[in-house]
Write an enzyme that holds these catalytic residues in place. Sequence first.
Site, short mmCIF file in Angstrom:
data_model
loop_
_atom_site.label_atom_id
_atom_site.label_comp_id
_atom_site.label_asym_id
_atom_site.label_seq_id
_atom_site.Cartn_x
_atom_site.Cartn_y
_atom_site.Cartn_z
N HIS A 72 -22.87 -97.00 -0.80
CA HIS A 72 -24.01 -96.22 -1.64
C HIS A 72 -24.26 -97.39 -2.59
O HIS A 72 -25.65 -97.12 -2.74
CB HIS A 72 -23.55 -94.81 -1.35
CG HIS A 72 -23.93 -93.76 -0.51
ND1 HIS A 72 -24.42 -93.11 -0.65
CD2 HIS A 72 -23.97 -93.97 0.67
CE1 HIS A 72 -24.75 -92.01 0.33
NE2 HIS A 72 -23.97 -92.92 1.56
N HIS A 200 -15.62 -93.23 9.16
CA HIS A 200 -16.04 -92.35 9.19
C HIS A 200 -14.49 -91.36 10.21
O HIS A 200 -14.24 -90.74 10.25
CB HIS A 200 -17.51 -91.43 9.80
CG HIS A 200 -18.44 -91.39 9.16
ND1 HIS A 200 -19.81 -91.70 9.30
CD2 HIS A 200 -18.19 -91.70 7.88
CE1 HIS A 200 -20.59 -91.86 8.21
NE2 HIS A 200 -19.87 -92.09 7.39
C1 HEM Z 1 -24.17 -96.31 9.88
C2 HEM Z 1 -25.06 -94.92 8.57
C3 HEM Z 1 -24.01 -93.93 7.83
C4 HEM Z 1 -24.65 -92.57 7.66
C5 HEM Z 1 -25.72 -92.31 8.30
C6 HEM Z 1 -23.57 -92.10 7.34
C7 HEM Z 1 -23.94 -90.19 6.73
C8 HEM Z 1 -22.84 -89.72 5.82
C9 HEM Z 1 -22.83 -88.30 5.41
C10 HEM Z 1 -24.15 -87.11 5.74
C11 HEM Z 1 -21.94 -88.16 5.13
C12 HEM Z 1 -21.00 -87.01 4.96
C13 HEM Z 1 -21.96 -86.24 3.54
C14 HEM Z 1 -21.59 -84.73 2.34
O1 HEM Z 1 -22.03 -84.54 3.59
O2 HEM Z 1 -21.71 -84.38 1.30
C15 HEM Z 1 -20.77 -88.94 5.43
C16 HEM Z 1 -19.31 -89.15 4.75
C17 HEM Z 1 -19.18 -90.14 4.39
N1 HEM Z 1 -19.35 -91.81 4.65
FE1 HEM Z 1 -20.86 -91.86 5.71
N2 HEM Z 1 -22.33 -93.19 6.18
C18 HEM Z 1 -22.79 -94.05 7.40
C19 HEM Z 1 -22.01 -94.90 7.09
C20 HEM Z 1 -20.94 -95.44 5.88
C21 HEM Z 1 -20.45 -96.35 6.01
C22 HEM Z 1 -20.81 -97.97 5.80
C23 HEM Z 1 -18.92 -95.76 5.38
C24 HEM Z 1 -18.34 -97.13 4.65
C25 HEM Z 1 -17.52 -98.58 5.40
C26 HEM Z 1 -18.85 -94.57 4.93
C27 HEM Z 1 -18.15 -93.58 4.25
C28 HEM Z 1 -18.32 -92.38 4.66
C29 HEM Z 1 -17.13 -91.68 3.89
C30 HEM Z 1 -15.78 -92.17 3.94
C31 HEM Z 1 -17.28 -90.55 3.93
C32 HEM Z 1 -16.55 -89.69 3.42
C33 HEM Z 1 -16.96 -89.08 2.14
C34 HEM Z 1 -16.02 -87.87 1.50
O3 HEM Z 1 -14.93 -87.24 1.97
O4 HEM Z 1 -16.33 -87.92 0.02
N3 HEM Z 1 -20.73 -94.17 5.83
N4 HEM Z 1 -21.21 -90.29 5.56
#
Ligand code: HEM
Length: 330
Positions: A72, A200
């Site tokens: 982010h 994810h």
């Molecule tokens: C491709 C588009 C992406 C979308 C639409 C997306 C969306 C999201 C959403 C909605 C969440 C849950 C947030 C919440 O409910 O508070 C999430 C969590 C997360 N995302 Fe993504 N994400 C994307 C790409 C990525 C990328 C590129 C990475 C890292 C390389 C990433 C790493 C993570 C991680 C590790 C979590 C869990 C965070 C936690 O447990 O604190 N995401 N993402």
Amino acid sequence: MAASLSRRFAVAACVAAMALALLATPSRGQLLDTHFYDKACPAALPTIKRVVEEAVAAEPRMGASLLRLHFHDCFVNGCDGSILLDDTPFFTGEKRASPNVNSVRGFDVIDRIKAAVNAACRGNVVSCADIVAVAARDSVVALGGPSYDVPLGRRDARTASQAAANNSIPAPTFNLDRLASSFASHGLSLQDLVVLSGGHTLGFSRCTNFRDRLYNETDTLDGALAASLQAVCPRATGSGDDNLAPLDPTPARFDGGYYASLLRGRGVLHSDQQLFAAGGVADALVRFYAANGDAFRRDFADAMVRMASLSPLTGTRGEIRYNCRKVNYS
Ligand code: HEM
Ligand SMILES: *[C@@H]1O[C@H](CO)[C@@H](O)[C@H](O)[C@H]1NC(C)=O
Ligand SMILES: *[C@@H]1O[C@H](CO)[C@@H](O)[C@H](O)[C@H]1NC(C)=O
């Protein structure tokens, strides 16, 4: 079959990497350099690693949160630490932007790292943006993922943009075309989208981000998973919005579980399942990474370096913040 797929994707990845090397090269200032702090502060990287390991040992999810913090940061005007700036009465930063509010975590850990690094370096030599990039790598490693050398020398922004944060971070409601064009607007390929979404394999989502899929007969979400997620995510908007569900079956282990889930219609977010829905190149990549864990690890590491190199401030641009939450002399 696996070998020929592997070769095909190796060629595609190579062409994509060459194109991206051109796109990702900073247009002005110095290049990032993995040895940037070797002379100025050899203790910097071991210090970051130690604090990350402590934080992840205390709470495994923190590793996921630090990885997401880096994503982010980088997707909003480059990897410049802008996401770390606190709002003030006179300044609106990125923390309350829609993708971040009530969601992005890890700021206290970044503060602890900054204090430890400044003590170890006997001065303020390591930028907050570099700390975020290295903490993401160390988090991935702490949870069993691949290691890679992080190019360093980013400087910290003196500005942030809530509007850019609202607009530049892809939303979980996006379909494949919008996900791909979001990544393309950052110089990242469809393959980067599929492999970086593999992030994810770690962490959790709040109910508010997947509720719509649970009470919709026409949604593609696997019925058994939908039923179990309904137990943590009630139908009514506003009830249980912040309840958590893991994004894959093993949210504290960097493994292939994410892709295996997509093959079974068990992607938690709409955007996850979009990667395995249309029968095209994205589907083939998901199958490939589900079957080839080593390729996932290698390609994830390579793609992280590309993401970590988005539009850094280098040379004399930006600053080295004393406090990651605010700009110097303000
Ligand atoms: C491709 C588009 C992406 C979308 C639409 C997306 C969306 C999201 C959403 C909605 C969440 C849950 C947030 C919440 O409910 O508070 C999430 C969590 C997360 N995302 Fe993504 N994400 C994307 C790409 C990525 C990328 C590129 C990475 C890292 C390389 C990433 C790493 C993570 C991680 C590790 C979590 C869990 C965070 C936690 O447990 O604190 N995401 N993402
Ligand atoms: C960004 O989104 C948030 C939450 O939806 C909203 O309150 C804010 O006004 C938006 N900011 C800008 C600058 O568009
Ligand atoms: C239900 O899911 C379908 C397919 O994903 C979608 O087109 C539709 O808009 C959804 N309906 C609601 C009420 O969310």
